[in-house]
Design a protein around this motif. Structure first.
Motif, PDB file in Angstrom:
ATOM      1  N   ASN A 102       0.807  -1.213   0.000  1.00 26.94           N
ATOM      2  CA  ASN A 102       0.000   0.000   0.000  1.00 26.94           C
ATOM      3  C   ASN A 102       0.844   1.269   0.000  1.00 26.94           C
ATOM      4  N   ALA A 136     -11.331  -4.221   4.535  1.00 30.83           N
ATOM      5  CA  ALA A 136     -11.097  -3.887   3.131  1.00 30.83           C
ATOM      6  C   ALA A 136      -9.615  -3.909   2.760  1.00 30.83           C
ATOM      7  N   ARG A 171      -9.040  -7.404   1.863  1.00 31.65           N
ATOM      8  CA  ARG A 171      -9.741  -7.717   0.621  1.00 31.65           C
ATOM      9  C   ARG A 171      -8.980  -7.198  -0.590  1.00 31.65           C
ATOM     10  N   ALA A 172      -8.458  -5.987  -0.473  1.00 33.25           N
ATOM     11  CA  ALA A 172      -7.663  -5.425  -1.569  1.00 33.25           C
ATOM     12  C   ALA A 172      -6.411  -6.264  -1.798  1.00 33.25           C
ATOM     13  N   SER A 199      -4.096  -6.039  -5.384  1.00 34.74           N
ATOM     14  CA  SER A 199      -3.778  -4.628  -5.597  1.00 34.74           C
ATOM     15  C   SER A 199      -3.644  -3.921  -4.261  1.00 34.74           C
ATOM     16  N   SER A 200      -3.205  -2.670  -4.336  1.00 32.12           N
ATOM     17  CA  SER A 200      -3.260  -1.818  -3.162  1.00 32.12           C
ATOM     18  C   SER A 200      -4.688  -1.309  -3.013  1.00 32.12           C
ATOM     19  N   ILE A 201      -4.963  -0.591  -1.932  1.00 38.19           N
ATOM     20  CA  ILE A 201      -6.309  -0.058  -1.733  1.00 38.19           C
ATOM     21  C   ILE A 201      -6.641   1.028  -2.752  1.00 38.19           C
ATOM     22  N   GLN A 251      -6.286   0.834  -5.981  1.00 43.73           N
ATOM     23  CA  GLN A 251      -6.836   0.224  -7.185  1.00 43.73           C
ATOM     24  C   GLN A 251      -8.041  -0.662  -6.872  1.00 43.73           C
ATOM     25  N   TYR A 252      -8.320  -0.812  -5.588  1.00 47.52           N
ATOM     26  CA  TYR A 252      -9.415  -1.689  -5.175  1.00 47.52           C
ATOM     27  C   TYR A 252     -10.742  -0.985  -5.416  1.00 47.52           C
ATOM     28  N   GLU A 253     -11.739  -1.768  -5.809  1.00 52.33           N
ATOM     29  CA  GLU A 253     -13.041  -1.199  -6.179  1.00 52.33           C
ATOM     30  C   GLU A 253     -13.783  -0.575  -4.991  1.00 52.33           C
ATOM     31  N   GLU A 254     -13.472  -1.024  -3.792  1.00 54.24           N
ATOM     32  CA  GLU A 254     -14.138  -0.508  -2.603  1.00 54.24           C
ATOM     33  C   GLU A 254     -13.294   0.599  -1.971  1.00 54.24           C
ATOM     34  N   GLU A 299      -6.839   5.235   2.909  1.00 58.84           N
ATOM     35  CA  GLU A 299      -6.084   5.765   1.772  1.00 58.84           C
ATOM     36  C   GLU A 299      -5.322   7.027   2.166  1.00 58.84           C
TER      37      GLU A 299
END
Length: 303
Positions: free
Chosen positions: A29, A259, A262-263, A268-270, A272-275, A280
């Motif tokens: 991240n 989350a 989940r990321a 991915s890192s947070i 690029q994560y959809e949620e 961040e």
């Protein structure tokens, strides 16, 4: 703080030998945050378990045939092969770990012993005898007073294309971790806010002192990422303790969030994560402070 001597690239090693600190999650991240700020990042997975490699969706690279990162680190004539190992990721380029890395600690230990024997006349051991215990190490491949410069030499081949090199170290102390720290000479420390972290931090400080004594380098602490922080008395006590031990350095608090995992699982890192994840901003603060410490804050960040 200036960039590492001899390097035009900002290098840092995310390290803590205590397992379960979320070291790799922090490393990924931070790299993602640097990318979000427009920096070109090379991520080096130095952990033989390959957690970052797997998390970034590069399982095939972990099982790849030689030459691998193992060969780059243990064979003097393979240093430049690191360029062939780099894999593209949406957020960063990656030097993946590999299953062969499970043997690298043995090789680097032999190499370091060969270096000591060749530079200490009081040790009456034939270096050829030591190299017989190794797969790749030979006396003529070890020229210095130690053999911890292997990653440093390899990175010099490829780092000119990047603003940052982020190294995810193994979750243990040894020659491989030392090689990662030697190559960066800058550490970012992830730590859990629980009592068991105290001993781990004390060991880290001792390890840095020993490495500096052996090699003559100075290891800079960039800051501490207090990870998985919750609202308990133990967390508050540990945050206070970290503030005392690292009173001269920034400390960031990353709250416990599902989350984040989940990321990580999604590769991915947070960023690029959809949620959306409220942490961040914390990682962006880390990236901004790194830019400041490495003298990059005044450089334009692409829109």
């Amino acid at each position: 703080m200036s960039r590492q001597s001899g390097s035009t690239v900002a290098r840092l090693c995310v390290t803590n030998a205590k397992g379960g600190t979320g070291k790799t999650t922090v490393a990924v991240n931070v790299a993602g945050a640097l990318n979000e700020r427009g920096r070109d990042v090379l991520f080096v997975d130095l952990d033989p378990q390959g957690n970052a490699t797997e998390a970034l969706g590069l399982v095939e690279s972990y099982d790849a045939q030689p030459p691998t990162l193992f060969d780059v680190l243990t064979s003097a004539d393979q240093r430049s092969s690191i360029a062939d190992l780099i894999v593209d990721h949406d957020e960063m380029d990656v030097v993946p770990s590999n299953i062969d890395m499970l043997q690298v600690e043995h090789e680097l230990t032999i190499a370091d012993l060969v270096a000591r024997v060749q530079h200490d006349d009081s040790i009456d051991i034939d270096p050829e005898t030591l190299s017989d215990l190794s797969l790749n190490v030979t006396p003529d491949s070890v020229s210095g007073a130690h053999a911890l410069d292997v990653l440093d030499e390899a990175l010099a081949v490829v780092e000119d294309d990047y603003d940052y090199v982020v190294i995810d170290s193994p979750p243990f102390y040894g020659k491989l971790t030392d090689a990662g720290i030697y190559a960066s000479q800058n550490i970012l420390v992830p730590a859990l806010t629980e009592a068991s972290s105290e001993r781990a931090i004390e060991l880290l400080i001792d390890q840095m002192a020993a490495l500096e004594g052996q090699t003559g380098i100075t290891v800079n602490t960039l800051g501490v990422v207090a990870n998985r922080v919750e609202k308990t008395n133990e967390d508050e006590t540990m945050l206070s303790w970290l503030g005392e031990v690292f009173e001269e350095f920034p400390i960031w608090e990353v709250r416990k969030r599902v989350a984040l995992q989940r990321a990580f699982t999604a590769g991915s890192s947070i960023f690029q994560y959809e949620e959306s994840v409220d942490m961040e901003s914390v990682f962006l603060d880390v990236a901004t402070e790194l830019d400041r410490q490495f003298g990059l804050l005044d450089e334009e960040v692409p829109a």
